[in-house]
Write a protein that holds these residues in place. Sequence first.
Motif, PDB file in Angstrom:
ATOM      1  N   ASP A 149       0.828  -1.208   0.000  1.00 16.87           N
ATOM      2  CA  ASP A 149       0.000   0.000   0.000  1.00 16.87           C
ATOM      3  C   ASP A 149       0.863   1.259   0.000  1.00 16.87           C
ATOM      4  O   ASP A 149       2.046   1.211   0.334  1.00 16.87           O
ATOM      5  N   TRP A 150       0.233   2.384  -0.346  1.00 15.72           N
ATOM      6  CA  TRP A 150       0.904   3.665  -0.191  1.00 15.72           C
ATOM      7  C   TRP A 150       1.190   3.911   1.286  1.00 15.72           C
ATOM      8  O   TRP A 150       0.306   3.764   2.121  1.00 15.72           O
ATOM      9  N   HIS A 151       2.400   4.292   1.610  1.00 17.37           N
ATOM     10  CA  HIS A 151       2.705   4.811   2.936  1.00 17.37           C
ATOM     11  C   HIS A 151       2.871   6.328   2.865  1.00 17.37           C
ATOM     12  O   HIS A 151       2.839   6.998   3.886  1.00 17.37           O
ATOM     13  N   GLU A 152       3.084   6.826   1.670  1.00 14.43           N
ATOM     14  CA  GLU A 152       2.976   8.263   1.403  1.00 14.43           C
ATOM     15  C   GLU A 152       2.546   8.419  -0.046  1.00 14.43           C
ATOM     16  O   GLU A 152       3.227   7.954  -0.964  1.00 14.43           O
ATOM     17  N   ARG A 153       1.394   9.019  -0.234  1.00 15.77           N
ATOM     18  CA  ARG A 153       0.854   9.179  -1.587  1.00 15.77           C
ATOM     19  C   ARG A 153       1.722  10.159  -2.378  1.00 15.77           C
ATOM     20  O   ARG A 153       2.351  11.047  -1.801  1.00 15.77           O
ATOM     21  N   PHE A 167       5.800   3.305  -0.961  1.00 16.27           N
ATOM     22  CA  PHE A 167       4.926   2.162  -0.704  1.00 16.27           C
ATOM     23  C   PHE A 167       5.770   0.999  -0.222  1.00 16.27           C
ATOM     24  O   PHE A 167       6.996   1.016  -0.320  1.00 16.27           O
ATOM     25  N   ASP A 168       5.097  -0.005   0.351  1.00 16.88           N
ATOM     26  CA  ASP A 168       5.844  -1.170   0.818  1.00 16.88           C
ATOM     27  C   ASP A 168       5.760  -2.277  -0.216  1.00 16.88           C
ATOM     28  O   ASP A 168       4.834  -2.333  -1.035  1.00 16.88           O
ATOM     29  N   MET A 177      10.214  -1.150   2.878  1.00 17.88           N
ATOM     30  CA  MET A 177       9.717   0.115   2.357  1.00 17.88           C
ATOM     31  C   MET A 177      10.550   0.553   1.158  1.00 17.88           C
ATOM     32  O   MET A 177      11.757   0.321   1.109  1.00 17.88           O
ATOM     33  N   LEU A 198      10.249  -1.291   7.544  1.00 23.97           N
ATOM     34  CA  LEU A 198       9.087  -0.487   7.896  1.00 23.97           C
ATOM     35  C   LEU A 198       9.338   0.307   9.160  1.00 23.97           C
ATOM     36  O   LEU A 198       8.848   1.426   9.314  1.00 23.97           O
ATOM     37  N   PHE A 201      11.248   3.618   8.478  1.00 21.58           N
ATOM     38  CA  PHE A 201      10.613   4.607   7.611  1.00 21.58           C
ATOM     39  C   PHE A 201       9.829   5.620   8.437  1.00 21.58           C
ATOM     40  O   PHE A 201       9.089   5.262   9.353  1.00 21.58           O
ATOM     41  N   THR A 203       8.629   9.219   6.774  1.00 21.03           N
ATOM     42  CA  THR A 203       7.821   9.619   5.628  1.00 21.03           C
ATOM     43  C   THR A 203       8.755   9.586   4.429  1.00 21.03           C
ATOM     44  O   THR A 203       9.978   9.509   4.587  1.00 21.03           O
TER      45      THR A 203
END
Length: 289
Positions: A149-153, A167-168, A177, A198, A201, A203
């Motif tokens: 998933d996105w961890h920061e768009r 994303f991861d 990450m 993870l 990370f 951002t």
Amino acid sequence: MRSMTVGLALAASLLIAAADVRADGAMTDAQRQAESDALRWITAPGDYALALSHSHIVLPQNYALLVGVDAARYDELWNGVASPNTEAIVFSQADNTIAYYIFEDSGHVAEDDWSEVDADDFLAQIRATDEEGNAQRRQAGLPLYYTGDWHERPHFDAATKTAYWAFDLRSETDRWMNATALRLAREGYHRVIWVGGLDQFRTATGSLDALLAMHDYDAGYRYTDYVEGDRLAGYGIGALAAAVMGVKLGKTGLAAILAGILLFGKKFGIVLVAAIGGIAAWLRRKRRK
């Protein structure tokens, strides 16, 4: 450039790796690790030039650096394809994270199409193409990876001319990450890719800021040094981000065309994680000597 000295222990590991050959002819992880260890890792703080992009890295304490052909070879070893545009690889001895700097001499990239970026659509497209990339990795004898998933768009910082996202990714046994920055220059752009766990990370911006701070373009080659008549890339930062992720921007085919000329694997800098533990252990051995 100061190079590391390869000791008897490394020579022995090379001999062992040479005997450890897969039946299908692909390199083993032991062989990759031995060749990675033998590259000219720089640990002395200093200012190191990146000739392809007319830029430089000011290396702080507690980092290790590969530049030029050594960086390109490391990238090729762990991605499975030739990577001549990889100018530098930086390893943090403090937290065992790794990043690499890839320069594309594309011409001047516009910054007027970021509003067309659709993060949800991008992620869906990336996941849909995972198996295509994994088919190439399978042939090279490398682990298979899948997008999480996105961890920061994706977002674009107009002040610094830099796009960020994170994303991861996961394999059958691990999860990491992958944070990316696209930094625009007068004559092209850098992809700066950070890879770590993870728990390391923060951002995309936070994880990449230190890496971007140690890198700068030489006078006359920054994005703001553009003058009328300079060669143009013919596309904007939104289309470029889509191409790096291997997806289409909206209903246009431009990003798909661009993606075809980008080397497979660069959107997944995660493959470099496979060597992080080995680099850290080797540097510890070197310090003891």
